[in-house]
Motif scaffolding. Structure first.
Motif, PDB file in Angstrom:
ATOM      1  N   GLY A   1      -2.241  77.120  23.480  1.00 41.30           N
ATOM      2  CA  GLY A   1      -2.605  76.334  22.416  1.00 41.30           C
ATOM      3  C   GLY A   1      -1.840  75.293  21.850  1.00 41.30           C
ATOM      4  O   GLY A   1      -2.155  74.114  21.520  1.00 41.30           O
ATOM      5  N   VAL A   2      -0.541  76.157  21.158  1.00 38.93           N
ATOM      6  CA  VAL A   2       0.406  75.188  20.792  1.00 38.93           C
ATOM      7  C   VAL A   2       1.879  76.094  21.236  1.00 38.93           C
ATOM      8  O   VAL A   2       1.852  77.152  21.147  1.00 38.93           O
ATOM      9  CB  VAL A   2       0.419  75.100  19.207  1.00 38.93           C
ATOM     10  CG1 VAL A   2       0.276  76.470  18.280  1.00 38.93           C
ATOM     11  CG2 VAL A   2       1.425  74.444  18.795  1.00 38.93           C
ATOM     12  N   VAL A   3       2.742  75.425  21.623  1.00 40.64           N
ATOM     13  CA  VAL A   3       3.976  75.730  21.849  1.00 40.64           C
ATOM     14  C   VAL A   3       5.069  75.422  21.025  1.00 40.64           C
ATOM     15  O   VAL A   3       5.258  74.239  20.831  1.00 40.64           O
ATOM     16  CB  VAL A   3       4.548  75.374  23.374  1.00 40.64           C
ATOM     17  CG1 VAL A   3       5.546  75.958  23.718  1.00 40.64           C
ATOM     18  CG2 VAL A   3       3.395  76.014  24.306  1.00 40.64           C
ATOM     19  N   ASN A   4       5.830  76.324  20.402  1.00 39.10           N
ATOM     20  CA  ASN A   4       6.990  76.010  19.605  1.00 39.10           C
ATOM     21  C   ASN A   4       8.065  76.510  20.169  1.00 39.10           C
ATOM     22  O   ASN A   4       8.249  77.594  20.751  1.00 39.10           O
ATOM     23  CB  ASN A   4       6.719  76.849  18.220  1.00 39.10           C
ATOM     24  CG  ASN A   4       6.019  76.326  17.252  1.00 39.10           C
ATOM     25  OD1 ASN A   4       5.968  75.312  16.458  1.00 39.10           O
ATOM     26  ND2 ASN A   4       4.546  77.269  17.042  1.00 39.10           N
ATOM     27  N   ASP A   5       8.803  75.613  20.574  1.00 42.14           N
ATOM     28  CA  ASP A   5      10.134  75.828  21.509  1.00 42.14           C
ATOM     29  C   ASP A   5      11.390  75.290  21.078  1.00 42.14           C
ATOM     30  O   ASP A   5      11.254  74.266  20.208  1.00 42.14           O
ATOM     31  CB  ASP A   5       9.608  75.379  23.021  1.00 42.14           C
ATOM     32  CG  ASP A   5      10.777  75.885  24.170  1.00 42.14           C
ATOM     33  OD1 ASP A   5      11.389  77.080  23.683  1.00 42.14           O
ATOM     34  OD2 ASP A   5      10.560  75.920  25.186  1.00 42.14           O
ATOM     35  N   THR A   6      12.406  75.448  21.690  1.00 42.13           N
ATOM     36  CA  THR A   6      13.825  74.754  21.277  1.00 42.13           C
ATOM     37  C   THR A   6      14.322  74.403  22.880  1.00 42.13           C
ATOM     38  O   THR A   6      14.314  75.291  23.610  1.00 42.13           O
ATOM     39  CB  THR A   6      14.629  75.696  20.554  1.00 42.13           C
ATOM     40  OG1 THR A   6      14.051  75.990  19.216  1.00 42.13           O
ATOM     41  CG2 THR A   6      16.197  74.937  20.503  1.00 42.13           C
ATOM     42  N   VAL A   7      14.800  73.068  23.002  1.00 40.74           N
ATOM     43  CA  VAL A   7      15.290  72.619  24.155  1.00 40.74           C
ATOM     44  C   VAL A   7      16.633  72.039  23.784  1.00 40.74           C
ATOM     45  O   VAL A   7      16.685  70.941  23.166  1.00 40.74           O
ATOM     46  CB  VAL A   7      14.540  71.449  24.819  1.00 40.74           C
ATOM     47  CG1 VAL A   7      14.959  70.947  26.215  1.00 40.74           C
ATOM     48  CG2 VAL A   7      12.979  72.106  25.126  1.00 40.74           C
ATOM     49  N   GLY A   8      17.639  72.835  24.202  1.00 44.03           N
ATOM     50  CA  GLY A   8      18.908  72.323  24.287  1.00 44.03           C
ATOM     51  C   GLY A   8      19.262  72.243  22.824  1.00 44.03           C
ATOM     52  O   GLY A   8      20.107  71.095  22.619  1.00 44.03           O
ATOM     53  N   GLY A   9      18.912  73.069  21.900  1.00 40.13           N
ATOM     54  CA  GLY A   9      19.164  72.913  20.544  1.00 40.13           C
ATOM     55  C   GLY A   9      18.110  71.934  19.843  1.00 40.13           C
ATOM     56  O   GLY A   9      18.153  72.150  18.529  1.00 40.13           O
TER      57      GLY A   9
END
Length: 387
Positions: free
Chosen positions: A295-303
């Motif tokens: 549905g929705v993705v909260n993520d962190t990529v390389g900071g």
């Protein structure tokens, strides 16, 4: 990384198995091209060009050796648009006998207060549109083999130029040429890979691949590109069967390019639609099915804090989830996002109400979603979200 061989097409004919009644992007170009050059000996000025200093862009050393380029068609056999015409619909033009359906996919661009849609029904046949937003020269590109759209400022060495289709492929991707220096440019990298401008990179601009229905709902004042012969091409008056998708079967198969990819990363089906984000030395791919399920993705990529989601029509989008410098978590509310007391338009990233009304989120991806094999080829070692 797991890599294995997939079925590859044996040539243009099999790669374009979806073509009907002989239609293809290069139909009628088996003989001499516009300059009288035959398919076998068609070249650009940069076929023999070299540079004295090697450059490294991402994982690639430049210039690319000539033997890594593959001739897919004569130069300009796929005629880029150089005089695009826009309107609010196609129906008003007698020269256009195809209805613009809401389900048609488009590359959407909003720049300097102007919103425009470029239907894939046109880009499948022409691949490059040389356009201008006011006084700003812009190039809109699409590679049907990679499923990739890249939009950039149309400047070489600071000067406006026109881009055309060289007829070459590199890593199954469109190779463009600029008419100012005849250098060759990788579409996905947006970088010159051979010729005088080797190592130069175009300044990328945000774009979206969505349906025409979704795009015009979020951009009610949008214009849409009208097909040739209303719009003009680099070869003058041209037309194709814009009601036919010549890549239909290709897009649904395991076929890679037109026979030049021996191995691909097999963690996903090669034609899986993924949105890729690269930041801080990390590359991560977000498959459409995985994002739909979440549905929705909260993520962190390389900071970099990012939010990734998809519309009901399958439009993948990603934004930097910072509001006034603070990272926030987003939730999903139908076709809108919720965060920090505001609702945010999914397709544009613009706050619709609340304390941040009118604020627009920054895009987290600088290239459109594309086929998995293309993202993996250009981003070796990429991670896959959810794995």
């Amino acid at each position: 990384m797991n890599r294995r061989r997939f079925l590859v097409a044996l040539g243009v004919t099999s790669a374009l198995g979806g073509c009907l009644e002989g239609d293809s992007p290069i139909a009628g170009d088996d003989g001499p091209d516009a300059t009288g050059t035959t398919t076998a000996d068609a070249t650009t000025a940069t076929d023999t060009a070299t540079t004295t200093t090697a450059t490294r862009v991402g994982s690639f050393d430049l210039p690319i050796p000539k033997d890594e380029l593959r001739r897919g068609a004569p130069k300009d056999a796929i005629p880029a648009l150089t005089s695009p015409v826009f309107a609010d619909e196609w129906a008003r033009f007698d020269e256009v006998d195809v209805a613009l359906d809401d389900s048609f996919e488009v590359v959407g661009v909003e720049l300097d207060g102007i919103a425009r849609a470029y239907p894939l029904a046109i880009l499948n046949w022409h691949e490059i549109v040389n356009d201008s937003f006011g006084d700003r020269p812009v190039v809109v590109t699409y590679c049907p083999l990679c499923g990739s759209a890249v939009v950039a400022d149309r400047l070489v060495a600071g000067e406006p130029t026109y881009f055309g289709v060289s007829g070459y492929l590199w890593m199954s991707d469109l190779v463009m040429y600029d008419d100012r220096t005849e250098s060759l440019w990788s579409q996905v990298l947006a970088t010159a890979i051979r010729g005088d401008r080797t190592g130069d990179t175009l300044s990328l601009l945000p774009s979206t691949i969505s349906t025409w229905g979704e795009w015009k709902a979020s951009h009610p004042e949008t214009e849409v590109l009208v097909p040739p012969p209303v719009s003009g091409t680099i070869r003058g008056r041209q037309t194709r069967n814009y009601g036919v998708n010549p890549y239909r079967d290709y897009q649904q198969s395991s076929t890679i390019g037109i026979g030049f990819n021996d191995e691909v990363d097999d963690r996903l089906h090669p034609k899986t639609s993924v949105l890729g984000i690269a930041a801080g030395g990390v590359a991560r791919a977000y498959p459409l099915d995985t994002v739909n399920e979440a549905g929705v993705v909260n993520d962190t990529v390389g900071g970099l804090p990012v939010v990734v989601t998809a519309s009901s029509d399958g439009t993948l989008v990603a934004y930097v989830r910072r509001i006034h410098g603070t990272a926030v978590a987003f939730e999903r509310d139908g076709n809108a996002l919720l965060a920090a007391g505001s609702r945010w338009d999914l397709l544009t990233g613009r706050a619709l109400d609340g304390p941040h009304d009118g604020t627009t989120l920054t895009r987290a991806n600088d290239r459109s979603p594309m086929f998995w094999f293309a993202w993996a080829d250009f981003n070796p070692g990429t991670e896959i979200y959810g794995r």
